[in-house]
Design an enzyme around this catalytic site. Structure first.
Site, PDB file in Angstrom:
ATOM      1  N   HIS A   1      -1.570  -2.817   9.844  1.00 41.55           N
ATOM      2  CA  HIS A   1      -2.066  -2.958   8.481  1.00 41.55           C
ATOM      3  C   HIS A   1      -0.925  -3.034   7.471  1.00 41.55           C
ATOM      4  CE1 HIS A   1      -4.844  -2.333   5.149  1.00 41.55           C
ATOM      5  NE2 HIS A   1      -4.026  -1.397   4.697  1.00 41.55           N
TER       6      HIS A   1
ATOM      7  N   HIS B   1     -11.349  -4.338   2.973  1.00 42.66           N
ATOM      8  CA  HIS B   1     -11.615  -2.929   3.246  1.00 42.66           C
ATOM      9  C   HIS B   1     -12.744  -2.864   4.266  1.00 42.66           C
ATOM     10  CE1 HIS B   1     -10.792   1.212   1.351  1.00 42.66           C
ATOM     11  NE2 HIS B   1      -9.699   0.716   1.872  1.00 42.66           N
TER      12      HIS B   1
ATOM     13  N   ARG C   1      -5.601  -1.517  -8.398  1.00 44.59           N
ATOM     14  CA  ARG C   1      -4.283  -0.896  -8.618  1.00 44.59           C
ATOM     15  C   ARG C   1      -3.141  -1.851  -8.268  1.00 44.59           C
ATOM     16  NH1 ARG C   1      -7.021   3.308  -6.534  1.00 44.59           N
ATOM     17  NH2 ARG C   1      -6.083   3.186  -4.471  1.00 44.59           N
TER      18      ARG C   1
ATOM     19  N   GLU D   1      -4.138   9.294   1.802  1.00 48.58           N
ATOM     20  CA  GLU D   1      -4.510   8.092   1.062  1.00 48.58           C
ATOM     21  C   GLU D   1      -5.440   8.430  -0.097  1.00 48.58           C
ATOM     22  OE1 GLU D   1      -5.889   5.109   3.746  1.00 48.58           O
ATOM     23  OE2 GLU D   1      -3.932   4.931   4.675  1.00 48.58           O
TER      24      GLU D   1
HETATM   25  N1  LIG Z   1      -2.793 -13.679   4.467  1.00 51.02           N
HETATM   26  C1  LIG Z   1      -1.760 -13.580   3.636  1.00 51.02           C
HETATM   27  N2  LIG Z   1      -1.387 -14.628   2.919  1.00 51.02           N
HETATM   28  C2  LIG Z   1      -0.385 -14.523   2.041  1.00 51.02           C
HETATM   29  N3  LIG Z   1       0.290 -13.404   1.805  1.00 51.02           N
HETATM   30  C3  LIG Z   1      -0.060 -12.339   2.477  1.00 51.02           C
HETATM   31  C4  LIG Z   1      -1.089 -12.362   3.423  1.00 51.02           C
HETATM   32  N4  LIG Z   1      -1.235 -11.140   3.945  1.00 51.02           N
HETATM   33  C5  LIG Z   1      -0.319 -10.377   3.315  1.00 51.02           C
HETATM   34  N5  LIG Z   1       0.389 -11.101   2.444  1.00 51.02           N
HETATM   35  C6  LIG Z   1       1.426 -10.607   1.527  1.00 51.02           C
HETATM   36  O1  LIG Z   1       2.248  -9.677   2.205  1.00 51.02           O
HETATM   37  C7  LIG Z   1       2.662  -8.669   1.286  1.00 51.02           C
HETATM   38  C8  LIG Z   1       2.366  -7.312   1.836  1.00 51.02           C
HETATM   39  O2  LIG Z   1       0.984  -7.107   1.844  1.00 51.02           O
HETATM   40  P1  LIG Z   1       0.403  -5.675   1.652  1.00 51.02           P
HETATM   41  O3  LIG Z   1       1.231  -4.707   2.427  1.00 51.02           O
HETATM   42  O4  LIG Z   1      -1.050  -5.771   1.933  1.00 51.02           O
HETATM   43  O5  LIG Z   1       0.612  -5.409   0.129  1.00 51.02           O
HETATM   44  P2  LIG Z   1       0.013  -4.148  -0.583  1.00 51.02           P
HETATM   45  O6  LIG Z   1       0.556  -2.978   0.135  1.00 51.02           O
HETATM   46  O7  LIG Z   1       0.474  -4.273  -1.975  1.00 51.02           O
HETATM   47  O8  LIG Z   1      -1.458  -4.287  -0.422  1.00 51.02           O
HETATM   48  C9  LIG Z   1       1.922  -8.917  -0.013  1.00 51.02           C
HETATM   49  O9  LIG Z   1       2.763  -9.605  -0.884  1.00 51.02           O
HETATM   50  C10 LIG Z   1       0.800  -9.812   0.398  1.00 51.02           C
HETATM   51  O10 LIG Z   1       0.377 -10.616  -0.674  1.00 51.02           O
END
Ligand SMILES: Nc1ncnc2c1ncn2[C@@H]1O[C@H](COP(=O)(O)OP(=O)(O)O)[C@@H](O)[C@H]1O
Ligand SMILES: [Mg+2]
Lengths: 754, 225, 85, 85
Positions: free
Chosen positions: A55, A104, A125, A327
């Site tokens: 995740h 989610h 957020r 969390e």
């Molecule tokens: N399917 C996807 N397409 C484009 N960008 C993605 C995708 N999945 C994740 N990202 C990018 O990877 C980065 C890390 O995601 P994530 O850890 O979910 O961010 P956050 O912790 O802020 O929710 C973010 O910039 C997110 O936009």
């Protein structure tokens, strides 16, 4: 358990550690030991385990997501791209817009209300952390079969949770999706999108720089909720009966949201931004403080020192490991220059938000965490946050793909008589996936903030962002798991094409993309192939349409036992419109207007709603994608809106022309007389889901100008009818009273859930 | 002379900026009032906006009623200051006992957001004088605790004194007794309303602009005063 | 006719925003000395027949499966004494 | 530390849609013989000091003016017995 300090870890290297229970593989554990040059402390192990979870680390998807950057189209609008909390796009007049969709899913299956509520809270957020005021939300949802008893548990809870949280935050809900399919029975998809607005100069990033700057944790107190949420609820250990969670101790894996606290957090944070008191900021979401501290430190120039015992707690029995993993919702972490701390605290106090200095940015390059004076964490932050494991998971086209594709729906029996055709139409528009969604959307506030120009059931949600100039943005999300199952590459492109078309249909120019990729287990090569094909299809299509992916989310392990959900990329497209007065609604509001069908209709029934409703069939190849055609159609629709030629427009997708006409008539309160193309079988004319099509209603005075424009630009444009009366009259075939259509279309969800 | 209309922001107020916009569109000057501040800044009228003040925890309006600003609002309302409570504001007015009755959970138990038809029953209150008698309007309604309840005697009294300001037409969206959508106090200066006229002041963002007279009524009255 | 009461409270470790809001408000209203507030639900059920073990067992089942959300809530079933009424 | 419970219920003459919804649902779930359901609130207050008459009087006051809306609700204040805890 006694405190496991760094000193202790050095003195007692041989301690057995429960890395497997925390979801780490043996080689991952070995790598942590190599990075640290010793065994990790229990706190360090907790941090690595959550941050290296699928995740948080994207370890299976990273190699594929790279294409979004590699194939990124030239686009001047992009201000902040992938890698930050959310992408930021320039929409002109000094405004920037940030938007992102997240999942989610698992939490919403375990506890529908709170799972969905905290899903909204989390994405809001993320948007806030970019410096923006959140201005709207959307909720693309997928559930199991509509008639299944468990859907009656999950759907009302999810909807009430999204409404309960979003309404209380004061964010209009401007769109979303509700799709039913047995493949989502044990794995409903609850995706949530938020969009926010700021001025260019207000963009904030998640980084901790400037030694001596302070780390301030503010918002809700930290409790025992959601511990193991990331590792349990969003990992492979999730099973159907795992409701209680199997995290450490008997801490609940379920998080409970407090939207009131979040509303205060939003107003408080925006006031902090306004006074320029924030040097760096990060929301606390998955992996809580572990994530926020390591990401801030990793992205910044220095190190960070945190006194964990200063964190305000709701439950004083929490261990440091649990505090790091908690969390608890509605928390933010800011980096603040010492000179600004006093004012920062004043503003938090004004909003009754608890704020505490928990640490500071240091000269070094280590993240160090202390507990009552003893060091419990000493790690290079990048190794936690950004240099996690990367997997090249094996993938292979599944054997059944050919068989599936060979089983085309075009060969299925079609309605033979006018009566059968009429009955089919009523059945299609009353089917749960195509039925009116008001039972759900009426539970969402669409009016709050006073800037909603379009919302459900329009093709895209549209909000005004400047009251003077009328500048606005439009957003649509789409995803068709059935098409993706038939061909993930094409299916992903169809999802993008549809969202893009929806935005253009309302008159806005599509600018940028966010995506939430919902899939089964990445450890299954067939699923991984679907994922690889999806990302490739999406990246290729974005390049052609000139709309970069600015961010998104990946949700794996949406499967029950060996059975994965349909591959379900949900694609969100953001567009901009210079003056929202010019928006095009879907409803046929003016009698006498001419109805034109734009685009080509092919015999494309495989994967369609008709195939599902009439034959419970899924097989064949999805409709073909022609991205150049999509682009042209969009340009025409935008021009038509800008020049005031069209009064209504509706894109054709699920349910084809039949569904589009029904929606346009019911929404506008007028019937229509329609002539179906002679050269097509009526089933194809009505229910084919060929892409690149839309219907428009034009005043008679504009018909020639509009159709000439289409001709000159090479877009097929056929006059198919006129807005008229209170029936839907398919001339030469059948006539059906609008009231009868309305009853069929509007009764379904009420009957199922009301 | 510009008429100044205060709009109170409680923690959790949501439609405060919308109410300010409506005041502005009506031609008055909106003045932001803060829940912790007793000072009403000499405004000519006050709007208590919609939202979920204090999260609507305990009961809608129950906690806000005890805020410093409400001390002044209650005192001045009793002395004749025009006060309009919309949705959550209506709930606060009932909790403050400036208006009788209470608002309870919708009979269908869901949050409901819909375009609601109303009949204006009383055009002599401070906030409804710009309507025609019996005028029918459509404005948004959005709440989960919108069912107006009071004992029979109180309901009879409200009817007898003409204090039912607006009634739901076509559909009773929440089980309100006697289809009541809004009421006033005996003097007519305090009005509570469940639907949201502030969301029906612009053709672009509202279903109609038929909410506007609520905000222009107050101008006429104050200018004439 | 007999009355059975089902009290449903959030589990102690689950955040209770409502209770917290009440707790924060009490001192402002001049009520001090209250260190914690939890808010839950109370169901009063009127039974047709006698309140015997079988009836209580059924009510416990209803509470478990329906009145309480046992993912986040605990419940207690008890027969109301005359005096409480 | 002692616990005082405040039970708040809608007055009998006030419609209770939540209770009614529960009542309607119970037979569908196979729970028969329940003739009436009312849903109210239960507050658990933890007190710092002793639960004497003075403390209870203050809590009754808080219930009267704040925890219950006596226009539509009745309340009962009681000290929780050990056994109930
Ligand atoms: N399917 C996807 N397409 C484009 N960008 C993605 C995708 N999945 C994740 N990202 C990018 O990877 C980065 C890390 O995601 P994530 O850890 O979910 O961010 P956050 O912790 O802020 O929710 C973010 O910039 C997110 O936009
Ligand atoms: Mg984030």
């Amino acid at each position: 358990m006694s405190l496991d300090t760094v000193k202790n870890a050095l003195e007692h290297p041989g301690v057995e550690q429960p890395f497997a229970e925390l979801g780490l593989k043996p080689d991952e554990y070995t790598r942590i030991r190599e990075i640290l040059g010793r065994r990790p402390t229990s706190s360090e192990l907790a941090m690595y385990s959550v941050m290296w979870s699928e995740h948080c680390s994207y370890k299976s998807s990273k190699v594929h997501l790279r294409q979004f950057g590699d194939k990124m189209p030239e686009n001047d609008a992009m201000l902040v791209g992938i890698g930050e909390n959310a992408g930021v796009v320039d929409v002109g007049q000094g405004y920037a817009v940030t938007f992102k969709v997240e999942s989610h899913n698992h939490p919403s299956y375990v506890e529908p209300y709170q799972g969905a509520a905290t899903g909204i809270g989390g994405i809001v957020r993320d948007i806030l952390a970019m410096g923006a005021r959140p201005v709207a939300v959307m909720d693309p949802l997928r559930f199991g079969a509509a008639e299944h008893p468990d859907t009656r548990r999950v759907l009302p809870g999810v909807v009430a949770g999204i409404g309960g949280y979003g309404n209380c935050l004061g964010l209009p809900n401007i769109g979303g999706e509700i799709v039913f399919d047995p493949c989502y029975q044990g794995n409903p998809l609850v995706n949530a999108l938020c969009v926010g607005v700021m001025k260019h100069e207000d963009i904030h990033l998640a980084q901790a720089s400037g030694a001596g700057n302070l780390v301030i944790l503010y918002g809700a107190r930290t409790g025992g909720d959601g511990i193991g949420g990331v590792s349990v609820l969003a990992s492979e250990t999730f099973t159907e009966n795992d409701g209680g969670g199997s995290g450490p101790a008997k801490r609940p894996a379920v998080q409970v949201g407090d939207p009131f606290q979040e509303k205060l957090l939003i107003e408080c944070t925006l006031e902090l931004f306004r006074e320029h008191l924030v040097a760096g900021i990060q929301d606390l979401g998955g992996a809580g403080l572990s994530c926020a501290t390591s990401e801030l430190a990793s992205a910044g120039s220095g190190g960070m020192r945190v006194e964990l015992d200063t964190v305000p707690l709701r439950d004083h029995t929490l261990s440091p490991e649990e505090i790091l993993m908690s969390e608890s919702q509605e928390r933010m972490c800011a980096i603040v220059e010492p000179a600004h701390v006093a004012r920062f605290m004043e503003i938090c106090d004004k909003w009754d938000v608890i704020a505490t200095v928990v640490g500071e940015v240091t000269e070094g390059d280590r993240l160090e965490i202390f507990w009552h004076g003893e060091q419990i964490v000493d790690v290079p932050p990048r190794t936690v946050a950004h240099e996690g494991p990367v997997y090249e998971r094996p993938y292979a086209r599944p054997q059944w793909q050919d068989t599936l594709q060979a089983d085309a729906a075009e060969r299925l029996p079609r309605p033979g008589t006018a009566e059968e055709l009429k009955a089919t139409l009523l059945k299609v528009v009353a089917s749960p996936n195509l039925a009116d969604k008001s039972w759900v959307t009426a539970q969402y506030d669409k009016y709050v903030l006073g800037n909603t120009v379009l919302a459900q059931p329009e093709d895209s949600g549209m909000v005004r962002i400047d009251e003077e100039s009328g500048l606005g943005v439009a957003l649509a999300t789409d995803g068709n798991g059935r098409f993706c199952k038939l061909d993930p590459y094409t299916g992903a492109q169809l999802a993008l094409a549809e969202a893009y078309r929806n935005v253009a249909t309302t008159g806005a120019k599509p600018l940028a993309v966010t995506d939430c990729l919902n899939f089964g287990s990445p450890e299954d090569p067939a699923v991984m192939w679907q994922f690889a094909e999806t990302t490739r299809g999406l990246a290729d299509a974005c390049q052609i349409l000139g709309t970069p992916v600015t961010g998104g989310n990946v949700s794996f392990y949406n499967q029950t036992g060996e059975t994965a959900i349909h591959p379900t990329p949900v694609v969100g497209v953001l567009g901009v419109i210079d003056d929202v007065e010019r928006r095009t609604p879907i409803g046929f509001a003016e009698e006498g207007q001419i109805i034109l069908l734009l685009g080509d209709t092919h015999e494309e029934l495989s994967g369609s709603a008709w195939a599902q409703v009439a034959h419970d069939h899924l097989g064949g190849l999805p409709p073909k994608v022609d991205l150049e055609r999509e682009r042209l159609l969009a340009e025409i629709l935008i021009a038509g809106s800008r020049d005031g030629m069209i009064d209504a427009a509706h894109d054709l997708a699920d349910g084809g022309l039949a569904q589009a006409l029904v929606e346009a008539c019911l929404t506008g309160g007028n019937g229509a007389r329609v002539v179906l193309a002679e050269d097509l079988d009526p089933t194809v004319a009505l229910f084919s889901e060929s892409a690149g099509r839309a219907i428009v209603a034009v005043p008679r005075s504009e018909e020639l100008r509009f159709s000439d424009m289409c001709k000159v630009r090479g877009l097929p444009c056929a006059r198919i009818g006129v807005v008229d009366g209170d029936t839907l009259d398919f001339q030469g075939h059948f006539t059906v009273a609008l009231d009868e259509v309305r009853a069929a279309h509007e009764g379904t969800l009420k009957g199922l859930f009301g | 002379m510009t008429i100044r209309v205060g709009v109170v922001t409680f923690p959790g107020s949501l439609d405060d900026r919308d109410a300010q916009r409506a005041v502005r569109i009506a031609g008055a000057e909106p003045v932001a009032l803060w829940h912790k501040d007793k000072n009403l800044q000499q405004v000519d009228a006050v709007v208590l906006p919609g939202g979920f003040s204090y999260g609507d925890y305990l009961r809608c309006g129950a906690i806000s009623r005890f805020s410093p600003v409400m001390e002044s609002v209650i005192e001045q309302a009793q002395a004749g200051l025009p006060v309009l409570g919309i949705c959550n504001g209506f709930q606060i007015l009932c909790e403050s006992h400036l208006l009788p009755g209470a608002l309870t959970r919708n009979d269908h138990l869901h949050f409901i957001c819909r375009d609601q038809k109303l009949r204006i029953e009383n055009v002599s209150s401070a906030w409804t004088s710009d309507f025609a008698p019996g005028q029918e309007i459509t404005v948004p309604l959005k709440n989960i605790d919108g069912g107006f309840v009071a004992d029979e005697r109180t309901l009879d009294m409200l009817e007898a004194e003409g204090r039912v300001v607006a009634r739901y037409l076509d559909v009773n969206p929440n089980g309100s007794r006697r289809d009541i959508a809004g009421i006033s106090n005996a003097a007519g200066n305090v009005v509570g309303l469940m639907p949201h006229p502030e969301h029906a002041v612009e053709p672009l963002t509202g279903p109609t602009t038929e909410g506007l007279p609520f905000f222009t009524s107050i101008l006429k009255r104050l200018v004439n005063a | 006719m007999a009355r059975v009461v089902v009290d449903v409270m959030l589990k102690p470790e689950i955040l209770d925003p409502q209770g917290q809001a009440v707790q924060r408000a009490l001192p402002r209203l001049g009520f001090d000395g209250i260190t914690d507030v939890r808010q839950g639900k109370r169901f009063e059920l009127e039974l047709e027949g006698p309140v015997d073990e079988a009836a209580l067992a059924r009510i416990r089942e209803a509470a478990e499966s329906f009145l309480a959300n046992t993912v986040i809530e605990d419940f207690v079933v008890r027969v109301e004494t005359e005096e409480e009424k």
